[in-house]
Design a protein around this motif. Structure first.
Motif, PDB file in Angstrom:
ATOM      1  N   ARG A  43       0.808  -1.212   0.000  1.00 17.87           N
ATOM      2  CA  ARG A  43       0.000   0.000   0.000  1.00 17.87           C
ATOM      3  C   ARG A  43       0.844   1.266   0.000  1.00 17.87           C
ATOM      4  O   ARG A  43       0.310   2.368  -0.125  1.00 17.87           O
ATOM      5  CB  ARG A  43      -0.926  -0.009   1.227  1.00 17.87           C
ATOM      6  CG  ARG A  43      -1.887  -1.184   1.242  1.00 17.87           C
ATOM      7  CD  ARG A  43      -2.499  -1.397   2.613  1.00 17.87           C
ATOM      8  NE  ARG A  43      -1.488  -1.804   3.596  1.00 17.87           N
ATOM      9  CZ  ARG A  43      -1.755  -2.110   4.862  1.00 17.87           C
ATOM     10  NH1 ARG A  43      -3.010  -2.058   5.291  1.00 17.87           N
ATOM     11  NH2 ARG A  43      -0.795  -2.473   5.692  1.00 17.87           N
ATOM     12  N   THR A 100       0.721   4.366   8.691  1.00 15.41           N
ATOM     13  CA  THR A 100      -0.354   3.921   9.568  1.00 15.41           C
ATOM     14  C   THR A 100      -0.677   2.452   9.296  1.00 15.41           C
ATOM     15  O   THR A 100      -0.543   1.962   8.179  1.00 15.41           O
ATOM     16  CB  THR A 100      -1.608   4.788   9.351  1.00 15.41           C
ATOM     17  OG1 THR A 100      -1.928   4.829   7.958  1.00 15.41           O
ATOM     18  CG2 THR A 100      -1.393   6.202   9.850  1.00 15.41           C
ATOM     19  N   GLY A 101      -1.074   1.770  10.350  1.00 14.70           N
ATOM     20  CA  GLY A 101      -1.427   0.359  10.217  1.00 14.70           C
ATOM     21  C   GLY A 101      -0.273  -0.542   9.871  1.00 14.70           C
ATOM     22  O   GLY A 101      -0.474  -1.597   9.259  1.00 14.70           O
ATOM     23  N   ASP A 147      -5.643  -0.697  17.460  1.00 18.09           N
ATOM     24  CA  ASP A 147      -5.189   0.091  16.307  1.00 18.09           C
ATOM     25  C   ASP A 147      -4.623   1.444  16.727  1.00 18.09           C
ATOM     26  O   ASP A 147      -3.637   1.919  16.148  1.00 18.09           O
ATOM     27  CB  ASP A 147      -6.338   0.297  15.315  1.00 18.09           C
ATOM     28  CG  ASP A 147      -6.741  -0.991  14.619  1.00 18.09           C
ATOM     29  OD1 ASP A 147      -5.984  -1.983  14.716  1.00 18.09           O
ATOM     30  OD2 ASP A 147      -7.807  -1.013  13.979  1.00 18.09           O
ATOM     31  N   ASN A 151      -0.741   2.700  15.954  1.00 15.62           N
ATOM     32  CA  ASN A 151      -0.397   3.906  15.202  1.00 15.62           C
ATOM     33  C   ASN A 151       0.434   4.890  16.016  1.00 15.62           C
ATOM     34  O   ASN A 151       1.223   5.656  15.449  1.00 15.62           O
ATOM     35  CB  ASN A 151      -1.664   4.570  14.666  1.00 15.62           C
ATOM     36  CG  ASN A 151      -2.183   3.879  13.417  1.00 15.62           C
ATOM     37  OD1 ASN A 151      -1.405   3.374  12.605  1.00 15.62           O
ATOM     38  ND2 ASN A 151      -3.501   3.823  13.268  1.00 15.62           N
ATOM     39  N   ASP A 183      -0.013   8.317   5.705  1.00 15.09           N
ATOM     40  CA  ASP A 183      -1.321   7.951   6.248  1.00 15.09           C
ATOM     41  C   ASP A 183      -2.300   7.590   5.138  1.00 15.09           C
ATOM     42  O   ASP A 183      -2.707   8.449   4.362  1.00 15.09           O
ATOM     43  CB  ASP A 183      -1.878   9.120   7.068  1.00 15.09           C
ATOM     44  CG  ASP A 183      -3.243   8.823   7.672  1.00 15.09           C
ATOM     45  OD1 ASP A 183      -3.605   7.636   7.768  1.00 15.09           O
ATOM     46  OD2 ASP A 183      -3.927   9.787   8.065  1.00 15.09           O
ATOM     47  N   GLN A 185      -4.995   5.632   6.183  1.00 13.27           N
ATOM     48  CA  GLN A 185      -6.143   5.191   6.976  1.00 13.27           C
ATOM     49  C   GLN A 185      -6.995   6.363   7.465  1.00 13.27           C
ATOM     50  O   GLN A 185      -7.931   6.160   8.231  1.00 13.27           O
ATOM     51  CB  GLN A 185      -5.680   4.387   8.186  1.00 13.27           C
ATOM     52  CG  GLN A 185      -5.019   3.066   7.850  1.00 13.27           C
ATOM     53  CD  GLN A 185      -4.651   2.285   9.099  1.00 13.27           C
ATOM     54  OE1 GLN A 185      -4.316   2.861  10.135  1.00 13.27           O
ATOM     55  NE2 GLN A 185      -4.742   0.971   9.013  1.00 13.27           N
ATOM     56  N   ASP A 186      -6.645   7.588   7.070  1.00 15.81           N
ATOM     57  CA  ASP A 186      -7.368   8.772   7.523  1.00 15.81           C
ATOM     58  C   ASP A 186      -7.260   8.947   9.030  1.00 15.81           C
ATOM     59  O   ASP A 186      -8.194   9.412   9.694  1.00 15.81           O
ATOM     60  CB  ASP A 186      -8.845   8.691   7.098  1.00 15.81           C
ATOM     61  CG  ASP A 186      -9.524  10.055   7.065  1.00 15.81           C
ATOM     62  OD1 ASP A 186      -8.805  11.075   7.038  1.00 15.81           O
ATOM     63  OD2 ASP A 186     -10.759  10.097   7.087  1.00 15.81           O
ATOM     64  N   ARG A 192      -6.017  11.019   2.569  1.00 16.50           N
ATOM     65  CA  ARG A 192      -5.318   9.742   2.598  1.00 16.50           C
ATOM     66  C   ARG A 192      -4.202   9.779   1.558  1.00 16.50           C
ATOM     67  O   ARG A 192      -4.396  10.195   0.423  1.00 16.50           O
ATOM     68  CB  ARG A 192      -6.288   8.603   2.305  1.00 16.50           C
ATOM     69  CG  ARG A 192      -7.162   8.263   3.505  1.00 16.50           C
ATOM     70  CD  ARG A 192      -8.146   7.179   3.190  1.00 16.50           C
ATOM     71  NE  ARG A 192      -9.161   7.644   2.249  1.00 16.50           N
ATOM     72  CZ  ARG A 192     -10.149   6.874   1.788  1.00 16.50           C
ATOM     73  NH1 ARG A 192     -10.242   5.610   2.167  1.00 16.50           N
ATOM     74  NH2 ARG A 192     -11.033   7.353   0.946  1.00 16.50           N
TER      75      ARG A 192
END
Length: 226
Positions: A43, A100-101, A147, A151, A183, A185-186, A192
């Motif tokens: 991603r 993120t994530g 989560d 983060n 980011d 994932q907002d 994003r």
């Protein structure tokens, strides 16, 4: 032959047609303007994040957990793929980019909190991240879900990698080290795909970062300070 690979070759043909003349001045050497250390994640399109389509501009390194650390016979040292452009091509900017994530941070967090195990190859990477992240667990605010904790540890991990680069005797003092988070994932409330700066040369306080670097005022944002 797998259809995915056939499609990849077709896309490469388009790439080669567009880039054919962009290597004219780079065939026998490189002097990239920055080295980026990104997390290996499908991603996170490492060069595309920066809108880069210029060969020779960025020296992109990728691994799970955006680590700058490598285990050697002499102990932990700056990874050779990160160090090479800093030591041999006059590159004077290093950017550590978490996201993120992050799966590597998640796996490390789960191992430290629940003892979750991974295959040896992944375990080796986690072992390089765990010492830095372990101290972050004690600093996490109460009441975070899984989560949210991950983060915040993404930022903590970026800070630790920046710290390791700055403390290394192998990295010249002229090198500026920037830590940031991508980011998708907002989480940060912007668009994003935005990069948010969280650390410049070890400074992590957002107000001081904005004062010292007004040109990036709108891009400085952290989820937490500790």
């Amino acid at each position: 032959m797998d259809e995915t690979f056939l499609d990849m070759l077709d896309r490469n043909a388009d790439h080669a047609a567009a880039f054919d003349d962009r290597f004219d001045d780079l065939q026998h050497g490189q002097q990239p303007d920055a080295v980026t250390v990104c997390c290996s994640d499908s991603r996170v399109l490492q060069d595309h994040v920066w809108g880069n389509d210029e060969p020779g501009h960025l020296f992109s390194c990728g691994n799970i957990g955006n680590r700058v650390v490598q285990q050697t016979d002499a102990g932990q040292r700056v990874s050779g793929d990160v160090l090479y452009p800093l030591a041999h091509t006059d590159t004077d900017l290093a950017v550590v980019l978490g996201h993120t994530g992050c799966g590597a941070v998640t796996a490390t967090y789960d191992q430290l909190t629940d003892g979750v195990s991974e295959p040896p190859g992944i375990e080796h990477c986690i072992d390089l991240l765990a010492p830095g992240l372990e101290s972050g667990l004690e600093k996490l605010p109460d009441g975070l879900d899984h989560d949210e904790a991950v983060n915040r540890l993404v930022e903590y991990n970026v800070d630790r990698q920046v710290e390791f680069l700055r403390d290394s005797e192998d990295v010249d003092d002229r090198v500026q080290v920037v830590g940031a988070v991508y980011d998708f994932q907002d989480v940060y409330g912007g668009q994003r795909g935005e990069v948010h700066v969280i650390n410049v040369d070890g400074e992590t306080d957002p107000e001081r970062l904005r004062e010292r670097h007004p040109a990036i005022d709108s891009r400085v944002q952290r989820l937490w300070t500790y």
